[in-house]
Design a protein around this motif. Sequence first.
Motif, PDB file in Angstrom:
ATOM      1  N   LEU A  80       0.837  -1.196   0.000  1.00  0.00           N
ATOM      2  CA  LEU A  80       0.000   0.000   0.000  1.00  0.00           C
ATOM      3  C   LEU A  80       0.868   1.242   0.000  1.00  0.00           C
ATOM      4  CD1 LEU A  80      -2.577  -0.945   2.809  1.00  0.00           C
ATOM      5  CD2 LEU A  80      -2.931  -1.128   0.341  1.00  0.00           C
ATOM      6  N   SER A  81       0.354   2.305  -0.612  1.00  0.00           N
ATOM      7  CA  SER A  81       1.017   3.606  -0.484  1.00  0.00           C
ATOM      8  C   SER A  81       0.850   4.074   0.957  1.00  0.00           C
ATOM      9  CB  SER A  81       0.375   4.617  -1.433  1.00  0.00           C
ATOM     10  OG  SER A  81      -0.943   4.930  -1.006  1.00  0.00           O
ATOM     11  N   PRO A  82       1.716   4.975   1.436  1.00  0.00           N
ATOM     12  CA  PRO A  82       1.564   5.476   2.808  1.00  0.00           C
ATOM     13  C   PRO A  82       0.191   6.076   3.077  1.00  0.00           C
ATOM     14  CG  PRO A  82       3.714   6.076   1.940  1.00  0.00           C
ATOM     15  CD  PRO A  82       2.952   5.485   0.794  1.00  0.00           C
ATOM     16  N   LEU A  83      -0.369   6.787   2.102  1.00  0.00           N
ATOM     17  CA  LEU A  83      -1.682   7.392   2.295  1.00  0.00           C
ATOM     18  C   LEU A  83      -2.764   6.326   2.418  1.00  0.00           C
ATOM     19  CD1 LEU A  83      -3.544   9.834   2.457  1.00  0.00           C
ATOM     20  CD2 LEU A  83      -3.606   9.878  -0.047  1.00  0.00           C
ATOM     21  N   ALA A  84      -2.753   5.340   1.535  1.00  0.00           N
ATOM     22  CA  ALA A  84      -3.749   4.268   1.611  1.00  0.00           C
ATOM     23  C   ALA A  84      -3.635   3.507   2.922  1.00  0.00           C
ATOM     24  CB  ALA A  84      -3.581   3.314   0.426  1.00  0.00           C
ATOM     25  N   GLN A  85      -2.397   3.313   3.378  1.00  0.00           N
ATOM     26  CA  GLN A  85      -2.201   2.613   4.647  1.00  0.00           C
ATOM     27  C   GLN A  85      -2.765   3.421   5.807  1.00  0.00           C
ATOM     28  OE1 GLN A  85       1.874   1.520   5.356  1.00  0.00           O
ATOM     29  NE2 GLN A  85       1.292  -0.079   6.800  1.00  0.00           N
TER      30      GLN A  85
END
Length: 289
Positions: A80-85
Amino acid sequence: MINGGTGLVGLLGHPVKHSLSPVMHNAALQAMERNWRYLALPCSEERLAAVLEGLHAVGCHGLNVTIPHKQTVAALCRDLSPLAQRLGAVNTLIPRDDGGWHGHNTDVEGFLAPLGARDNWAGRHAVVIGYGGSAKAVVAGLQSLNLATITLVGRRATGLDGFLKGMATADAPLRSCLDSDPALTTAIAHADLIVNTTPVGMNQHDEAGAIPLGKELWTQLPTQATLYDLIYTPRPTPWLQYGHGRGHRCIDGLEMLVQQGAASLRLWSHSDTVPVETMRSAAEAALKP
């Protein structure tokens, strides 16, 4: 013309029959002269993992994800991207060369785009109505604007408290307010931006029953305040129609839909040149009676 070399991109959700995403994405793909087609692919939660595996196996170039799978699909991604995480929600999937999917979230980028330059919002006050999945992307976006306050409004204290625990950061002031709290009137009276993330007003033309928090509360709103409704059917919603009548700047959710879609297409195509105006025009045309 679809042929043996036509690539697939699409949308997973349930239901997806009335989605505008195929209309605007296929218009963009045609303008880009890319031999891809974007399809709305209905998928139940029980079959989500199998569908993702199969689509990767046939060389799907990318996927959008909508209700009710945005949270569930995050656990099925390879990474996951940091934002999605942080949000625990994915709306964009990018195939990995070594198998599986990379999960990202473009809803924040889509939400912020219509607001303009970030510097314009520094030190100002925002109110967010609702604390569902859409509100997470909205609050994450607002937390990047250096606002003085962000007030989250909802019906239940337990829901508000749970949301704040997951979204609070040290440098972005986030507070809650019940919709029955007298303090809400004060928050509205000082607001520069109000965002409705609830379904109140969707496909409803009875103004009296389709305005978030009731019509009377909005008489306290400063004339310079911006109203942002994530709903785009009807256009305008009763709330935005009321706001237009009082001279407020009003934004509906169609531009967020267009901008998050354009952001996804940039990721799939590895191109910064995406015809956003073409996507917007196609979506607007599809909404006309």
